[in-house]
Design a protein around this motif. Structure first.
Motif, PDB file in Angstrom:
ATOM      1  N   PHE A 297       0.845  -1.195   0.000  1.00 52.71           N
ATOM      2  CA  PHE A 297       0.000   0.000   0.000  1.00 52.71           C
ATOM      3  C   PHE A 297       0.882   1.247   0.000  1.00 52.71           C
ATOM      4  N   HIS A 298       0.526   2.214  -0.848  1.00 46.17           N
ATOM      5  CA  HIS A 298       1.423   3.307  -1.183  1.00 46.17           C
ATOM      6  C   HIS A 298       1.011   4.643  -0.565  1.00 46.17           C
ATOM      7  N   LEU A 299       1.933   5.595  -0.670  1.00 45.52           N
ATOM      8  CA  LEU A 299       1.752   6.933  -0.130  1.00 45.52           C
ATOM      9  C   LEU A 299       0.637   7.704  -0.845  1.00 45.52           C
ATOM     10  N   PRO A 300      -0.083   8.566  -0.118  1.00 46.70           N
ATOM     11  CA  PRO A 300      -0.984   9.493  -0.796  1.00 46.70           C
ATOM     12  C   PRO A 300      -0.210  10.371  -1.795  1.00 46.70           C
ATOM     13  N   LYS A 301      -0.837  10.650  -2.916  1.00 46.90           N
ATOM     14  CA  LYS A 301      -0.292  11.529  -3.962  1.00 46.90           C
ATOM     15  C   LYS A 301       1.051  11.035  -4.517  1.00 46.90           C
ATOM     16  N   SER A 302       1.363   9.759  -4.358  1.00 40.88           N
ATOM     17  CA  SER A 302       2.624   9.215  -4.868  1.00 40.88           C
ATOM     18  C   SER A 302       2.447   8.706  -6.298  1.00 40.88           C
ATOM     19  N   THR A 303       3.555   8.600  -7.024  1.00 41.15           N
ATOM     20  CA  THR A 303       3.507   8.048  -8.382  1.00 41.15           C
ATOM     21  C   THR A 303       3.029   6.600  -8.361  1.00 41.15           C
ATOM     22  N   LEU A 304       3.266   5.887  -7.255  1.00 42.02           N
ATOM     23  CA  LEU A 304       2.862   4.480  -7.183  1.00 42.02           C
ATOM     24  C   LEU A 304       1.356   4.349  -6.960  1.00 42.02           C
ATOM     25  N   PHE A 305       0.762   5.262  -6.188  1.00 37.00           N
ATOM     26  CA  PHE A 305      -0.694   5.239  -6.070  1.00 37.00           C
ATOM     27  C   PHE A 305      -1.330   5.634  -7.403  1.00 37.00           C
ATOM     28  N   MET A 306      -0.676   6.517  -8.147  1.00 42.49           N
ATOM     29  CA  MET A 306      -1.166   6.849  -9.489  1.00 42.49           C
ATOM     30  C   MET A 306      -1.126   5.622 -10.392  1.00 42.49           C
ATOM     31  N   LEU A 307      -0.054   4.820 -10.263  1.00 44.08           N
ATOM     32  CA  LEU A 307       0.089   3.615 -11.088  1.00 44.08           C
ATOM     33  C   LEU A 307      -1.041   2.625 -10.808  1.00 44.08           C
ATOM     34  N   VAL A 308      -1.307   2.322  -9.526  1.00 46.39           N
ATOM     35  CA  VAL A 308      -2.364   1.348  -9.239  1.00 46.39           C
ATOM     36  C   VAL A 308      -3.729   1.916  -9.619  1.00 46.39           C
ATOM     37  N   SER A 309      -3.873   3.236  -9.586  1.00 45.19           N
ATOM     38  CA  SER A 309      -5.128   3.853 -10.033  1.00 45.19           C
ATOM     39  C   SER A 309      -5.293   3.709 -11.545  1.00 45.19           C
ATOM     40  N   ALA A 310      -4.176   3.711 -12.268  1.00 42.64           N
ATOM     41  CA  ALA A 310      -4.245   3.457 -13.711  1.00 42.64           C
ATOM     42  C   ALA A 310      -4.668   2.026 -13.980  1.00 42.64           C
ATOM     43  N   LEU A 311      -4.232   1.102 -13.141  1.00 38.36           N
ATOM     44  CA  LEU A 311      -4.553  -0.310 -13.341  1.00 38.36           C
ATOM     45  C   LEU A 311      -6.009  -0.617 -13.019  1.00 38.36           C
ATOM     46  N   MET A 312      -6.495  -0.103 -11.902  1.00 38.64           N
ATOM     47  CA  MET A 312      -7.822  -0.484 -11.403  1.00 38.64           C
ATOM     48  C   MET A 312      -8.881   0.599 -11.577  1.00 38.64           C
ATOM     49  N   GLY A 313      -8.455   1.835 -11.875  1.00 39.93           N
ATOM     50  CA  GLY A 313      -9.375   2.964 -11.906  1.00 39.93           C
ATOM     51  C   GLY A 313      -9.287   3.731 -10.594  1.00 39.93           C
ATOM     52  N   LEU A 314      -9.297   5.053 -10.679  1.00 39.81           N
ATOM     53  CA  LEU A 314      -9.103   5.873  -9.483  1.00 39.81           C
ATOM     54  C   LEU A 314     -10.208   5.648  -8.455  1.00 39.81           C
ATOM     55  N   GLU A 315     -11.460   5.637  -8.870  1.00 39.85           N
ATOM     56  CA  GLU A 315     -12.549   5.448  -7.903  1.00 39.85           C
ATOM     57  C   GLU A 315     -12.451   4.091  -7.224  1.00 39.85           C
ATOM     58  N   ARG A 316     -12.088   3.055  -7.980  1.00 40.18           N
ATOM     59  CA  ARG A 316     -11.940   1.717  -7.405  1.00 40.18           C
ATOM     60  C   ARG A 316     -10.797   1.701  -6.379  1.00 40.18           C
TER      61      ARG A 316
END
Length: 342
Positions: A297-316
């Motif tokens: 589980f990644h940091l808020p506003k991190s590039t890694l949270f952006m990456l998982v949001s690209a994979l699953m969708g931001l709302e998900r």
């Protein structure tokens, strides 16, 4: 996209300062598509996968890349983050205002380096003196580069030398661990073998830039630091054959994912790769090489949270992380795991 879209509330007590023992006893949140959330543990992983699925690991080994030294009376801290050649590394510098090009930094009685060049981002090229391999010098003068959100809470100790290294580590060069693989133990690997789960290896030397905050207001204005990686032709061929046969390729960690995506073309074929990648994956990216991701589980506003949001969708992902916070999952490098299948 606006960076603040990737912010979320994280209580500080959710940050793990030590890994679970045994490692495979960590919790694992499983999310497949939009169909709910399953709370499991890492030792359940084999039952979550299909026979023939491929897990792709990063075999980089963390080096003791944090150094404390002096330039005259000034105290200088250095975190190596990217090898340039056999004797030169690019490094982030603490107290950089006291350092000029050409200055000599003494890190130990027999370990010193010249600050050769200042870079636009404030980092320096350090050229280490002597004939011994730099890795040998670091064993004498360096310490394990724990992430700032752990190192700021407690000092590095002897236990971190093993805790912050994966079971697969063999290629020296990382200054941060590929932490998703910290959960793997001989017992878990035996269970995966029995279930017919395939393992493949690549190398990405993770840089300290992975911990840098995103200072831009928009993702389009953020520049990623480059990291060196390699996928050989035999591994690429096996991965392509697996997907052609209908098996899934699941990256263990964002480092493995980023290198696989760097090596894949628009035709979704993974090719041999050896060089730098600075790929930055944000929502809207079309994945080419992977069918899922195991990650912490990644940091808020991190590039890694952006990456998982690209994979699953931001709302998900906002839903998944809200569940993880409420259910007291442990976050970050020494924390719990998630298995994300879009």
């Amino acid at each position: 996209m606006r960076v603040d879209l990737f912010d979320f509330e994280l209580p500080p007590e959710r940050i793990a300062l030590r890994p679970a023992l045994p490692r495979h006893s960590a919790r694992m949140l499983v999310a497949k598509g939009t169909a709910g959330i399953d709370d499991r543990i890492v030792s359940d992983l084999a039952s979550m996968l299909n026979r023939g699925d491929v897990l792709v690991f990063n075999d980089t080994r963390v080096i003791p890349a944090q150094l404390e030294g002096t330039r005259g009376e000034a105290k200088i801290g250095a975190t190596l983050h990217k090898r340039i050649d056999l004797r030169r590394w690019q490094a982030f510098i603490r107290n950089a205002k006291r350092l000029r090009e050409g200055d000599r930094i003494q890190f130990a009685s027999d370990v010193a380096a010249i600050a050769e060049q200042r870079h636009p981002d404030g980092s320096f090229t350090l050229a280490f003196e002597g004939d011994e391999p730099v890795e040998t010098l670091l064993q004498r003068a360096g310490r394990m580069p724990l992430p700032p959100y752990i190192a700021g809470k407690r000092p590095t100790d002897e236990r971190d030398k093993s805790d912050y290294q994966t079971i697969f580590a063999r290629e020296d060069g990382a200054v941060a661990a590929p932490t998703a693989a910290l959960h793997f133990t001989p017992e878990l690997l035996a269970a995966l073998d029995d279930a017919g789960i395939v393992r493949e290896m690549l190398t990405l030397h993770v840089g300290a830039g992975t911990f840098l905050p995103v200072k831009a207001d928009d993702t389009a204005d953020h520049a990623m630091h480059a990291e060196w990686g390699r996928i050989d032709s035999e591994t690429a061929d096996r991965l392509n054959a697996a997907r052609e046969s209908g098996n899934r390729v699941i990256a263990v960690g964002t480092t493995s994912l980023r290198l696989l995506e760097s090596a894949a073309g628009e035709d979704k074929v993974i090719r041999p790769f050896a060089g730098d990648t600075s790929i930055f994956i944000t929502p809207g990216y079309k994945f080419r090489a992977i069918d899922g991701l195991m990650t912490n589980f990644h940091l808020p506003k991190s590039t890694l949270f952006m990456l998982v949001s690209a994979l699953m969708g931001l709302e998900r992902m906002q839903e998944i992380y809200a569940h993880a916070v409420a259910d007291e999952y442990r976050f970050y490098s020494y924390g719990d795991s998630s298995l994300l299948i879009p």
